[in-house]
Motif scaffolding. Structure first.
Motif, PDB file in Angstrom:
ATOM      1  N   ALA A 110       0.928  24.802  -4.108  1.00  0.00           N
ATOM      2  CA  ALA A 110       0.157  23.705  -3.515  1.00  0.00           C
ATOM      3  C   ALA A 110       0.622  22.361  -4.065  1.00  0.00           C
ATOM      4  N   GLY A 111       1.083  21.498  -3.178  1.00  0.00           N
ATOM      5  CA  GLY A 111       1.433  20.143  -3.573  1.00  0.00           C
ATOM      6  C   GLY A 111       0.265  19.193  -3.420  1.00  0.00           C
ATOM      7  N   ILE A 112      -0.642  19.514  -2.491  1.00  0.00           N
ATOM      8  CA  ILE A 112      -1.831  18.704  -2.206  1.00  0.00           C
ATOM      9  C   ILE A 112      -3.036  19.618  -2.153  1.00  0.00           C
ATOM     10  N   ILE A 113      -4.123  19.211  -2.808  1.00  0.00           N
ATOM     11  CA  ILE A 113      -5.390  19.928  -2.707  1.00  0.00           C
ATOM     12  C   ILE A 113      -6.437  18.922  -2.266  1.00  0.00           C
ATOM     13  N   ALA A 114      -7.101  19.235  -1.153  1.00  0.00           N
ATOM     14  CA  ALA A 114      -8.070  18.310  -0.552  1.00  0.00           C
ATOM     15  C   ALA A 114      -9.474  18.873  -0.664  1.00  0.00           C
ATOM     16  N   PRO A 115     -10.457  18.038  -1.002  1.00  0.00           N
ATOM     17  CA  PRO A 115     -11.847  18.502  -1.088  1.00  0.00           C
ATOM     18  C   PRO A 115     -12.537  18.460   0.262  1.00  0.00           C
ATOM     19  N   LYS A 116     -13.760  18.964   0.296  1.00  0.00           N
ATOM     20  CA  LYS A 116     -14.623  18.731   1.447  1.00  0.00           C
ATOM     21  C   LYS A 116     -15.148  17.305   1.346  1.00  0.00           C
ATOM     22  N   LEU A 117     -15.030  16.541   2.419  1.00  0.00           N
ATOM     23  CA  LEU A 117     -15.563  15.182   2.465  1.00  0.00           C
ATOM     24  C   LEU A 117     -16.942  15.222   3.124  1.00  0.00           C
ATOM     25  N   VAL A 118     -17.914  14.618   2.459  1.00  0.00           N
ATOM     26  CA  VAL A 118     -19.307  14.687   2.899  1.00  0.00           C
ATOM     27  C   VAL A 118     -19.772  13.294   3.310  1.00  0.00           C
ATOM     28  N   LEU A 119     -20.316  13.191   4.515  1.00  0.00           N
ATOM     29  CA  LEU A 119     -20.771  11.911   5.044  1.00  0.00           C
ATOM     30  C   LEU A 119     -22.143  11.536   4.474  1.00  0.00           C
ATOM     31  N   ALA A 120     -22.567  10.322   4.748  1.00  0.00           N
ATOM     32  CA  ALA A 120     -23.819   9.804   4.186  1.00  0.00           C
ATOM     33  C   ALA A 120     -25.029  10.646   4.584  1.00  0.00           C
ATOM     34  N   ASP A 121     -24.977  11.259   5.777  1.00  0.00           N
ATOM     35  CA  ASP A 121     -26.108  12.065   6.236  1.00  0.00           C
ATOM     36  C   ASP A 121     -26.025  13.517   5.782  1.00  0.00           C
ATOM     37  N   GLY A 122     -25.027  13.826   4.957  1.00  0.00           N
ATOM     38  CA  GLY A 122     -24.873  15.181   4.447  1.00  0.00           C
ATOM     39  C   GLY A 122     -23.973  16.068   5.278  1.00  0.00           C
ATOM     40  N   ALA A 123     -23.554  15.591   6.444  1.00  0.00           N
ATOM     41  CA  ALA A 123     -22.668  16.382   7.296  1.00  0.00           C
ATOM     42  C   ALA A 123     -21.263  16.416   6.712  1.00  0.00           C
ATOM     43  N   THR A 124     -20.511  17.429   7.080  1.00  0.00           N
ATOM     44  CA  THR A 124     -19.123  17.543   6.639  1.00  0.00           C
ATOM     45  C   THR A 124     -18.226  16.727   7.555  1.00  0.00           C
ATOM     46  N   GLN A 125     -17.412  15.879   6.985  1.00  0.00           N
ATOM     47  CA  GLN A 125     -16.440  15.125   7.773  1.00  0.00           C
ATOM     48  C   GLN A 125     -15.310  16.054   8.190  1.00  0.00           C
ATOM     49  N   GLU A 199      -0.355   7.813   6.711  1.00  0.00           N
ATOM     50  CA  GLU A 199       0.349   8.121   5.467  1.00  0.00           C
ATOM     51  C   GLU A 199      -0.021   9.506   4.967  1.00  0.00           C
ATOM     52  N   ASP A 200      -1.255   9.967   5.280  1.00  0.00           N
ATOM     53  CA  ASP A 200      -1.667  11.310   4.884  1.00  0.00           C
ATOM     54  C   ASP A 200      -0.989  12.376   5.743  1.00  0.00           C
ATOM     55  N   LEU A 201      -0.878  12.111   7.047  1.00  0.00           N
ATOM     56  CA  LEU A 201      -0.114  12.990   7.929  1.00  0.00           C
ATOM     57  C   LEU A 201       1.337  13.081   7.455  1.00  0.00           C
ATOM     58  N   ASP A 202       1.904  11.948   7.116  1.00  0.00           N
ATOM     59  CA  ASP A 202       3.309  11.913   6.725  1.00  0.00           C
ATOM     60  C   ASP A 202       3.563  12.670   5.425  1.00  0.00           C
ATOM     61  N   ILE A 203       2.697  12.478   4.424  1.00  0.00           N
ATOM     62  CA  ILE A 203       2.951  13.157   3.154  1.00  0.00           C
ATOM     63  C   ILE A 203       2.723  14.660   3.297  1.00  0.00           C
ATOM     64  N   GLY A 204       1.775  15.068   4.138  1.00  0.00           N
ATOM     65  CA  GLY A 204       1.596  16.492   4.393  1.00  0.00           C
ATOM     66  C   GLY A 204       2.811  17.098   5.075  1.00  0.00           C
ATOM     67  N   TRP A 205       3.381  16.355   6.010  1.00  0.00           N
ATOM     68  CA  TRP A 205       4.577  16.792   6.743  1.00  0.00           C
ATOM     69  C   TRP A 205       5.767  16.938   5.792  1.00  0.00           C
ATOM     70  N   ARG A 206       5.967  15.942   4.951  1.00  0.00           N
ATOM     71  CA  ARG A 206       7.116  15.997   4.039  1.00  0.00           C
ATOM     72  C   ARG A 206       6.921  17.033   2.937  1.00  0.00           C
ATOM     73  N   MET A 207       5.676  17.242   2.503  1.00  0.00           N
ATOM     74  CA  MET A 207       5.401  18.328   1.557  1.00  0.00           C
ATOM     75  C   MET A 207       5.788  19.668   2.172  1.00  0.00           C
ATOM     76  N   ARG A 208       5.360  19.902   3.406  1.00  0.00           N
ATOM     77  CA  ARG A 208       5.653  21.178   4.068  1.00  0.00           C
ATOM     78  C   ARG A 208       7.172  21.375   4.190  1.00  0.00           C
ATOM     79  N   ALA A 210       9.406  20.275   2.334  1.00  0.00           N
ATOM     80  CA  ALA A 210       9.989  20.502   1.013  1.00  0.00           C
ATOM     81  C   ALA A 210       9.528  21.823   0.384  1.00  0.00           C
ATOM     82  N   GLY A 211       8.711  22.595   1.115  1.00  0.00           N
ATOM     83  CA  GLY A 211       8.301  23.895   0.636  1.00  0.00           C
ATOM     84  C   GLY A 211       6.960  23.933  -0.081  1.00  0.00           C
ATOM     85  N   TRP A 212       6.190  22.836  -0.019  1.00  0.00           N
ATOM     86  CA  TRP A 212       4.883  22.775  -0.670  1.00  0.00           C
ATOM     87  C   TRP A 212       3.771  22.918   0.357  1.00  0.00           C
TER      88      TRP A 212
END
Length: 328
Positions: A110-125, A199-208, A210-212
């Motif tokens: 894993a090159g990137i680990i992303a959390p669950k993002l939680v909105l102000a009303d408690g819903a999952t983004q 930039e997040d799409l791009d870094i995920g693409w380049r990680m993949r 590169a084998g991450w």
């Protein structure tokens, strides 16, 4: 927490949210190093950091670097094996950093680990996505995710995915990302041509490439106020994001691919509008919102039919809303 972690908080005119972000880090990640890159705030954000958070490193570049280049700036100033890229409109919940590091330990790929993002009303983004391949574009346009819930979950379609399942994903929103330093350095960090959005799409693409892998870890929760800075900078942040994504497609996958993806998306949206027009007229309370979403979807993807200049205009050496020129 035994691992050394550097957290790069990127700030622009969200003083109150920045304070909440830094207080949460001080309480829930006290051993982590924290640096704030202030991209020219005029709301007292730098003064807040200096006066109330003296342990935080404050960096004030001469111009607005944008998100990715600002994270790179912090990365060049630390040798920590873990780097977190964070928006100032996020707030770490208890145990989240530990969960991210534990997930990373289980997945050495894993090159990137992303959390669950939680909105102000408690819903999952909805914060994880597939790469914009033509197969994905066709599946969404044809509504195949509605026929096959398994497909919808696998490619992380809004409303069809299970946000409680940890998994490998193509890419994740950059609001809060744990980055393995080895992988980050191997790909050269964020591409500084992506000034804001994609930039997040791009870094995920380049990680993949590169084998991450990118891993979504829902047991780690981070609150997110969603585009707090962008809503100040751009009249239509969703449209700006769509243009950035298509500009990225044109650069990384080729202009014909970008246009083909847009055509698929427009075809699907136009078909949904045609199917919903009469029901929405007859029963607006039941079908009106769905019709509005289809029209909005069509508007967002119409930008992808432009030529290379129209796609990249505003991303290559053009003035941003705050008068600062964007890096090409």
């Amino acid at each position: 927490m035994s691992e050394r972690v550097m957290i790069a908080v990127i700030s622009w005119n969200t003083r109150d949210l920045l304070e909440e972000c830094l207080r949460a880090l001080a309480e829930r990640a006290p051993a982590a190093e924290v640096a704030v890159v202030d991209n020219g705030s005029s709301d007292g954000s730098p003064e807040l950091v200096r006066s109330r958070f003296p342990a935080v490193t404050l960096l004030q570049p001469e111009r607005n670097l944008g998100f990715g280049p600002a994270v790179n700036l912090v990365g060049r100033q630390t040798e920590a094996p873990w780097l977190i890229a964070a928006n100032a409109d996020t707030a770490l919940e208890a145990g989240a950093l530990e969960q991210l590091l534990e997930s990373a330990a289980r997945r050495p790929d894993a090159g990137i680990i992303a959390p669950k993002l939680v909105l102000a009303d408690g819903a999952t983004q909805h914060s994880v996505h597939p790469f914009p391949t033509l197969a994905v574009g066709a599946a969404v346009a044809l509504g195949l995710h509605q026929v096959s819930p398994r497909l919808g979950d696998r490619i992380c379609i809004p409303g069809a995915w299970n946000p409680e399942r940890a998994r490998a994903v193509d890419w994740a929103h950059g609001a809060f990302l744990l980055l393995r330093r080895e992988a980050f350095d191997a790909i050269g960090g964020f591409d500084e041509r992506q000034w804001m959005y994609a930039e997040d799409l791009d870094i995920g693409w380049r990680m993949r490439r590169a084998g991450w892998s990118t891993i979504y870890e829902p047991s780690a929760r981070v609150r997110h106020a969603v585009s707090a800075s962008a809503k100040q900078a751009f009249a239509d942040s969703e449209l700006r994001q769509s243009r950035a994504a298509y500009a990225w497609m044109a650069r990384r996958q080729g202009l014909p691919h970008a246009r083909a993806y847009a055509a698929l998306s427009l075809t699907g949206a136009t078909a949904r509008i045609a199917l919903l027009a009469l029901p929405a007229r007859l029963a607006p309370k039941r079908y009106g919102a769905a019709l509005a979403r289809a029209r909005r979807w069509r508007a967002l993807h119409r930008v992808g039919l432009g030529n290379r200049h129209s796609l990249t205009e505003g991303f290559d050496d053009a003035p941003s809303p705050d008068g600062i020129r964007l890096p090409g």
